[in-house]
Scaffold this motif. Sequence first.
Motif, PDB file in Angstrom:
ATOM      1  N   GLY A 241       0.821  -1.207   0.000  1.00 24.56           N
ATOM      2  CA  GLY A 241       0.000   0.000   0.000  1.00 24.56           C
ATOM      3  C   GLY A 241       0.861   1.266   0.000  1.00 24.56           C
ATOM      4  O   GLY A 241       0.585   2.216  -0.743  1.00 24.56           O
ATOM      5  N   MET A 242       1.909   1.270   0.781  1.00 26.52           N
ATOM      6  CA  MET A 242       2.754   2.462   0.871  1.00 26.52           C
ATOM      7  C   MET A 242       3.648   2.591  -0.353  1.00 26.52           C
ATOM      8  O   MET A 242       3.906   3.699  -0.835  1.00 26.52           O
ATOM      9  CB  MET A 242       3.548   2.438   2.179  1.00 26.52           C
ATOM     10  CG  MET A 242       2.626   2.575   3.387  1.00 26.52           C
ATOM     11  SD  MET A 242       3.517   2.882   4.918  1.00 26.52           S
ATOM     12  CE  MET A 242       2.143   2.905   6.075  1.00 26.52           C
ATOM     13  N   PHE A 245       1.542   3.995  -3.094  1.00 23.11           N
ATOM     14  CA  PHE A 245       1.371   5.451  -2.938  1.00 23.11           C
ATOM     15  C   PHE A 245       2.602   6.189  -3.478  1.00 23.11           C
ATOM     16  O   PHE A 245       2.486   7.122  -4.275  1.00 23.11           O
ATOM     17  CB  PHE A 245       1.154   5.822  -1.464  1.00 23.11           C
ATOM     18  CG  PHE A 245       1.109   7.308  -1.240  1.00 23.11           C
ATOM     19  CD1 PHE A 245      -0.055   8.022  -1.473  1.00 23.11           C
ATOM     20  CD2 PHE A 245       2.246   8.008  -0.849  1.00 23.11           C
ATOM     21  CE1 PHE A 245      -0.086   9.401  -1.302  1.00 23.11           C
ATOM     22  CE2 PHE A 245       2.229   9.383  -0.679  1.00 23.11           C
ATOM     23  CZ  PHE A 245       1.054  10.079  -0.909  1.00 23.11           C
ATOM     24  N   LYS A 248       2.829   6.178  -7.155  1.00 30.88           N
ATOM     25  CA  LYS A 248       1.655   6.752  -7.827  1.00 30.88           C
ATOM     26  C   LYS A 248       0.906   5.717  -8.668  1.00 30.88           C
ATOM     27  O   LYS A 248       0.599   5.938  -9.836  1.00 30.88           O
ATOM     28  CB  LYS A 248       2.059   7.955  -8.697  1.00 30.88           C
ATOM     29  CG  LYS A 248       2.694   9.107  -7.908  1.00 30.88           C
ATOM     30  CD  LYS A 248       2.908  10.314  -8.789  1.00 30.88           C
ATOM     31  CE  LYS A 248       3.757  11.392  -8.110  1.00 30.88           C
ATOM     32  NZ  LYS A 248       3.139  11.963  -6.905  1.00 30.88           N
ATOM     33  N   LYS A 250      -2.087   2.068  -8.273  1.00 29.64           N
ATOM     34  CA  LYS A 250      -3.064   1.424  -7.390  1.00 29.64           C
ATOM     35  C   LYS A 250      -2.432   0.213  -6.710  1.00 29.64           C
ATOM     36  O   LYS A 250      -1.688  -0.523  -7.362  1.00 29.64           O
ATOM     37  CB  LYS A 250      -4.267   0.940  -8.217  1.00 29.64           C
ATOM     38  CG  LYS A 250      -5.224   2.060  -8.570  1.00 29.64           C
ATOM     39  CD  LYS A 250      -6.642   1.524  -8.718  1.00 29.64           C
ATOM     40  CE  LYS A 250      -7.644   2.627  -8.473  1.00 29.64           C
ATOM     41  NZ  LYS A 250      -8.943   2.357  -9.075  1.00 29.64           N
ATOM     42  N   PRO A 251      -2.754  -0.035  -5.440  1.00 26.68           N
ATOM     43  CA  PRO A 251      -2.183  -1.216  -4.778  1.00 26.68           C
ATOM     44  C   PRO A 251      -2.836  -2.521  -5.242  1.00 26.68           C
ATOM     45  O   PRO A 251      -4.001  -2.534  -5.611  1.00 26.68           O
ATOM     46  CB  PRO A 251      -2.505  -0.969  -3.302  1.00 26.68           C
ATOM     47  CG  PRO A 251      -3.689  -0.076  -3.313  1.00 26.68           C
ATOM     48  CD  PRO A 251      -3.590   0.764  -4.543  1.00 26.68           C
TER      49      PRO A 251
END
Length: 256
Positions: A241-242, A245, A248, A250-251
């Motif tokens: 997830g990080m 981010f 830039k 989607k996870p």
Amino acid sequence: RQYEHILTSLPSPGIALITLNRPKALNALSSPLFAELNEALAAFDADDGVRALVLTGSDRAFAAGADIKEMKDKEYSDVYQNRFIENWSRITHLRKPIIAAVSGYALGGGCELAMMCDIILASPTAVFGQPEVNIGIIPGAGGTQRLVRAIGKSRAMELVLTGRPFSAAEAAAWGLVSRVSEDVLADALALAGQIAGKGAVAAQAAKEAVNVAYEGSLAEGLRQERRLFHGMFATRDQKEGMAAFAEKRKPTWTHS
Ligand code: HXC
């Protein structure tokens, strides 16, 4: 598995739907119904493919309460020794988020069952209430406790002491339900879909942390929240997830 008093289905990936199905008795919550409900809940909780659940009834009734015909001849020694309704609270031990989609009557044990879910969405037709006082008893499955926490002491006291039904609009204004929705089942399934799209570990931990706030003291809740938060750093989904981010994008969750 085919049940007699409930229907179960997997309407879309990651989502389980349980429908209370005793239409002739307005989904009165009999012991056989609850045994089936608990069995279905346990099966879905254990199924890794399921990440969120929706519990609903019919247009006319979510559930009109505990089955009064089953209860009426019971004696104190029966209900005490056999721990009557103790198994009702199993739904509160689910790991996975469960949303109640309420249309029509949610009275007595039906209101209590909805309050045992994590989120309540109400149709404009929903009628809530704790009418037990009208049949000579008190709420026995959390009605006196959860209603107070949800809507405050004075309102809860008034409703429990009078047995007065209350509307979806009142329930929303008081914060018992998160919103009133014209198409409550579709909206509950959409919400379940959103939740099922998150990392399952984070969803489980978030539910656990919110329930700590709901159930315990602030100091203990904050301590437990911090421990659960630290634990997130042991998951792949936190790394993903990080990283997503920072990159830039989607996870892609592995739910692990
Ligand atoms: C058993 C029930 C029932 C219930 C409805 N029925 N609620 N049976 N237990 N809780 C049955 C009726 O007996 C009737 O069966 C059929 O469902 C349709 O109900 P009607 O009363 O004919 O419908 P209507 O006139 O539209 O009235 C709807 C109603 C009313 C306002 C919801 O049924 C009602 O007041 N029900 C009881 C609500 C209640 O007091 N709930 C709290 C229960 S105590 P027949 O065979 O006659 O057609 C409780 C304690 C919880 O929940 C504590 C922990 C266990």
